[in-house]
Write a protein that holds these residues in place. Structure first.
Motif, PDB file in Angstrom:
ATOM      1  N   GLN A   1      -2.944   2.648   6.985  1.00  0.00           N
ATOM      2  CA  GLN A   1      -3.959   2.783   5.954  1.00  0.00           C
ATOM      3  C   GLN A   1      -3.628   1.888   4.765  1.00  0.00           C
ATOM      4  O   GLN A   1      -4.467   1.129   4.288  1.00  0.00           O
ATOM      5  CB  GLN A   1      -3.950   4.228   5.476  1.00  0.00           C
ATOM      6  N   LEU A   2      -2.379   1.983   4.343  1.00  0.00           N
ATOM      7  CA  LEU A   2      -1.910   1.228   3.189  1.00  0.00           C
ATOM      8  C   LEU A   2      -2.064  -0.265   3.433  1.00  0.00           C
ATOM      9  O   LEU A   2      -2.494  -1.017   2.571  1.00  0.00           O
ATOM     10  CB  LEU A   2      -0.439   1.581   2.943  1.00  0.00           C
ATOM     11  N   GLN A   3      -1.720  -0.668   4.665  1.00  0.00           N
ATOM     12  CA  GLN A   3      -1.800  -2.078   4.999  1.00  0.00           C
ATOM     13  C   GLN A   3      -3.240  -2.572   4.977  1.00  0.00           C
ATOM     14  O   GLN A   3      -3.523  -3.651   4.497  1.00  0.00           O
ATOM     15  CB  GLN A   3      -1.216  -2.290   6.395  1.00  0.00           C
ATOM     16  N   ARG A   4      -4.124  -1.726   5.505  1.00  0.00           N
ATOM     17  CA  ARG A   4      -5.539  -2.093   5.499  1.00  0.00           C
ATOM     18  C   ARG A   4      -6.046  -2.241   4.076  1.00  0.00           C
ATOM     19  O   ARG A   4      -6.774  -3.159   3.744  1.00  0.00           O
ATOM     20  CB  ARG A   4      -6.354  -1.024   6.221  1.00  0.00           C
ATOM     21  N   GLU A   5      -5.645  -1.276   3.241  1.00  0.00           N
ATOM     22  CA  GLU A   5      -6.176  -1.268   1.884  1.00  0.00           C
ATOM     23  C   GLU A   5      -5.606  -2.387   1.021  1.00  0.00           C
ATOM     24  O   GLU A   5      -6.277  -2.934   0.179  1.00  0.00           O
ATOM     25  CB  GLU A   5      -5.901   0.094   1.230  1.00  0.00           C
ATOM     26  N   GLN A   6      -4.365  -2.696   1.239  1.00  0.00           N
ATOM     27  CA  GLN A   6      -3.730  -3.670   0.342  1.00  0.00           C
ATOM     28  C   GLN A   6      -3.552  -5.034   0.969  1.00  0.00           C
ATOM     29  O   GLN A   6      -2.991  -5.919   0.346  1.00  0.00           O
ATOM     30  CB  GLN A   6      -2.358  -3.163  -0.084  1.00  0.00           C
ATOM     31  N   GLY A   7      -3.984  -5.211   2.199  1.00  0.00           N
ATOM     32  CA  GLY A   7      -3.674  -6.447   2.882  1.00  0.00           C
ATOM     33  C   GLY A   7      -2.236  -6.357   3.338  1.00  0.00           C
ATOM     34  O   GLY A   7      -1.581  -5.357   3.100  1.00  0.00           O
ATOM     35  N   MET A   8      -1.752  -7.401   3.974  1.00  0.00           N
ATOM     36  CA  MET A   8      -0.414  -7.338   4.536  1.00  0.00           C
ATOM     37  C   MET A   8       0.671  -7.192   3.479  1.00  0.00           C
ATOM     38  O   MET A   8       1.691  -6.576   3.705  1.00  0.00           O
ATOM     39  CB  MET A   8      -0.140  -8.588   5.387  1.00  0.00           C
ATOM     40  N   ARG A   9       0.461  -7.787   2.346  1.00  0.00           N
ATOM     41  CA  ARG A   9       1.521  -7.788   1.350  1.00  0.00           C
ATOM     42  C   ARG A   9       1.483  -6.526   0.499  1.00  0.00           C
ATOM     43  O   ARG A   9       0.449  -6.099   0.067  1.00  0.00           O
ATOM     44  CB  ARG A   9       1.391  -8.977   0.419  1.00  0.00           C
ATOM     45  N   THR A  10       2.634  -5.934   0.309  1.00  0.00           N
ATOM     46  CA  THR A  10       2.686  -4.806  -0.607  1.00  0.00           C
ATOM     47  C   THR A  10       3.419  -5.231  -1.875  1.00  0.00           C
ATOM     48  O   THR A  10       3.264  -4.629  -2.909  1.00  0.00           O
ATOM     49  CB  THR A  10       3.418  -3.611   0.012  1.00  0.00           C
ATOM     50  N   LYS A  11       4.208  -6.286  -1.763  1.00  0.00           N
ATOM     51  CA  LYS A  11       5.018  -6.691  -2.900  1.00  0.00           C
ATOM     52  C   LYS A  11       4.499  -7.998  -3.462  1.00  0.00           C
ATOM     53  O   LYS A  11       4.423  -8.998  -2.783  1.00  0.00           O
ATOM     54  CB  LYS A  11       6.468  -6.858  -2.445  1.00  0.00           C
ATOM     55  N   LYS A  12       4.130  -7.986  -4.721  1.00  0.00           N
ATOM     56  CA  LYS A  12       3.667  -9.213  -5.365  1.00  0.00           C
ATOM     57  C   LYS A  12       4.847  -9.946  -5.956  1.00  0.00           C
ATOM     58  O   LYS A  12       5.743  -9.350  -6.518  1.00  0.00           O
ATOM     59  CB  LYS A  12       2.680  -8.843  -6.475  1.00  0.00           C
ATOM     60  N   HIS A  13       4.817 -11.254  -5.820  1.00  0.00           N
ATOM     61  CA  HIS A  13       5.919 -12.021  -6.391  1.00  0.00           C
ATOM     62  C   HIS A  13       5.576 -12.503  -7.795  1.00  0.00           C
ATOM     63  O   HIS A  13       4.427 -12.561  -8.178  1.00  0.00           O
ATOM     64  CB  HIS A  13       6.275 -13.171  -5.468  1.00  0.00           C
ATOM     65  N   ILE A  14       6.603 -12.869  -8.485  1.00  0.00           N
ATOM     66  CA  ILE A  14       6.452 -13.262  -9.881  1.00  0.00           C
ATOM     67  C   ILE A  14       5.711 -14.600  -9.989  1.00  0.00           C
ATOM     68  O   ILE A  14       5.855 -15.476  -9.148  1.00  0.00           O
ATOM     69  CB  ILE A  14       7.841 -13.354 -10.560  1.00  0.00           C
TER      70      ILE A  14
END
Ligand code: GDP
Length: 472
Positions: A341-354
């Motif tokens: 679910q989380l992956q669908r909602e957020q796209g593959m990336r969960t961690k944003k880089h600086i």
């Protein structure tokens, strides 16, 4: 439907209650938070909302110091191409003379464990190179305890040697140097030691703190001495784990095998994994049907720092993914569903880089102490000048680290390092390769290109002061 099963009531009752509230819903309808609270109250429940990230994560209890015992080190071999990484791993794998056990390691499963004469063990990751090492790290996996950096004595410290050293350093992984090919008539180990010294890596026999062993991977010369030095390093690290708990660790490799279904090599990092255990790795789960070691022998349990090929998952998890043994299939399934679910909602990336634009804001809210930078350029002189100036921008609040600098275009390996170390990439008079550009887009890595040193310094300075004008 989900809400009904959580409260253990008929779904029709929920639908009816919704109707009485003036809401016409279907059985699979997603309800908003307010409605859920309202409905729950009707049935005498209280609602507590937790974030999807928390629901998809697995909480691991800390071990009591008293439950911990020593575990073997997990080692990666890195270095410049043709300097002997594969030969070293092959020699250790094939001979395995050290243990006196019959039969070398015949299978490639992505990792193997060897026992030394002293009875102590070392586990090797069998995919050499800093690319594999950093790719795992970019997925959040910290598997390697010690890096062996191999340098050929008939050659010298080369660009990929420097990369390997910087990748290990960025991960905070201690290094043992292996100076290889000393059987060759033109071998000159001192030249290598001198080059390392010039990089501020002073080896032990020159009075420095880095362990170093001259070897021949091909002739099998001094390999035992190298492994002893690895163990010495391991002693300093005091690597420990609790063998007496449910297992957790990392996926090293996985694939679909024609006869056996999904197979995955995992390294147990804590606890003990047993046949029959329910495990979850990323999105996939299943009971461990069978386990094999690197000698293709069936094993029933696998302890800390040991690798095994595992049968029984319902898919192939990505290398670098964490795995956990869980209490029940229900729990595994529930968390896997949340993760999907989380992956669908957020796209593959969960961690944003600086990004450069974000630095000022992050410094202002005070949760940012280090800025990692990778500098690539066309000539050595300007890279040095730029790196020095960037480091000097460090303030009491924020430390600027140049974690890697080198001549050449921006490569995939640079982007991977940036992803693993949350760094921004600065190119001076150079551009990213096509592949690097694509990877940077996918990993959301900020690449900045400059042709004037002054402009690069000013922009970073402005960013750190939160004064960067937004990009248009
Ligand atoms: P990798 O690219 O770092 O994995 O390097 P390899 O292990 O494939 O080695 C590259 C070449 O160097 C091969 O031809 C090896 O046989 C050779 N080689 C590796 N180690 C030694 C050594 O200790 N002595 C000599 N003479 N040749 C070696």
């Amino acid at each position: 439907n989900e809400l009904a099963s959580m409260m253990d009531i008929q779904v029709n009752q929920i639908i009816a209650t919704c109707m009485s509230l003036g809401l016409f819903v279907s059985i699979n309808q997603r309800l908003d938070a307010e409605t859920i609270s309202l409905l729950a109250e009707e049935f005498g429940f209280k609602v507590e909302f937790i974030s999807a990230e928390v629901a998809a994560a697995i909480e691991e209890e800390e071990d009591d110091e008293a439950d911990l015992s020593m575990r073997p080190p997990i080692v990666t071999v890195m270095g410049h191409v043709d300097h002997g990484k594969t030969s070293l791993l092959d020699y250790i794998r094939k001979t395995n003379v050290l243990s006196g056990e019959a039969g070398g390691i015949t299978q490639h499963i992505g990792a193997y464990s060897v026992k030394l004469e002293s009875g102590r063990q070392i586990t090797f990751l069998d995919t050499p190179g800093h690319e594999a090492f950093t790719a795992m790290r970019a997925r959040g996996a910290q598997v390697t305890d010690i890096a062996i950096i191999i340098v050929a004595a008939d050659d010298n410290v080369m660009p990929q040697t420097v990369e390997a050293i910087n990748h290990a350093a960025a991960a905070g992984v201690p290094i043992v140097f292996a100076i290889n090919k000393i059987d060759k008539p033109n071998a000159n180990p001192d030249k290598v030691k001198e080059a390392l010294a010039n990089m501020n890596y002073l080896v032990e026999d020159w009075g420095g703190k880095y362990q170093c062993q001259e070897i021949s991977a091909k002739a099998g010369l001094n390999i035992n001495l190298l492994l002893e030095k690895v163990l010495l390093e391991a002693d300093i690290l005091e690597l420990k784990a609790n063998a007496d708990r449910r297992a957790s660790g990392t996926v090293v490799e996985s694939s679909l095998d024609k006869g056996r279904g999904y197979v995955a090599t995992m390294i147990v990092q804590n606890g003990t994994l047993k046949v029959g255990d329910m495990i979850l790795a990323g999105l996939y789960y299943g009971h461990v049907k069978a386990m094999f070691n690197e000698r293709n022998q069936k094993v029933n349990s696998v302890g800390p720092s040991e690798p095994a090929l595992i049968l029984g998952l319902n898919g192939a998890p990505t290398a670098g993914e964490k795995f956990n043994a869980l209490e029940s299939e229900r729990e595994a399934k529930e968390i896997a569903t949340k993760r999907e679910q989380l992956q669908r909602e957020q796209g593959m990336r969960t961690k944003k880089h600086i990004t450069l634009d974000e630095i000022g804001r992050r410094i202002a809210i005070g949760n940012f102490q280090e800025l990692n930078v990778i500098v690539k350029g066309d000539v050595d002189g300007s890279i040095e000048a730029l790196s020095d100036s960037l480091i000097k921008l460090s303030t009491a609040e924020i430390q600027v680290n140049v974690i890697h600098k080198a001549v050449g275009q921006i490569s995939e390996s640079d982007i991977m390092l940036a992803a693993a170390s949350n760094a921004i990439v600065i190119g001076f008079q150079v551009r990213p390769s096509m592949a690097a550009r694509r990877l940077a887009e996918k990993e959301e890595i900020d690449i900045r290109l400059y042709s004037i040193i002054y402009a690069a310094i000013e922009e970073l300075k402005d960013a750190m002061e939160g004064m960067l004008s937004p990009e248009i």
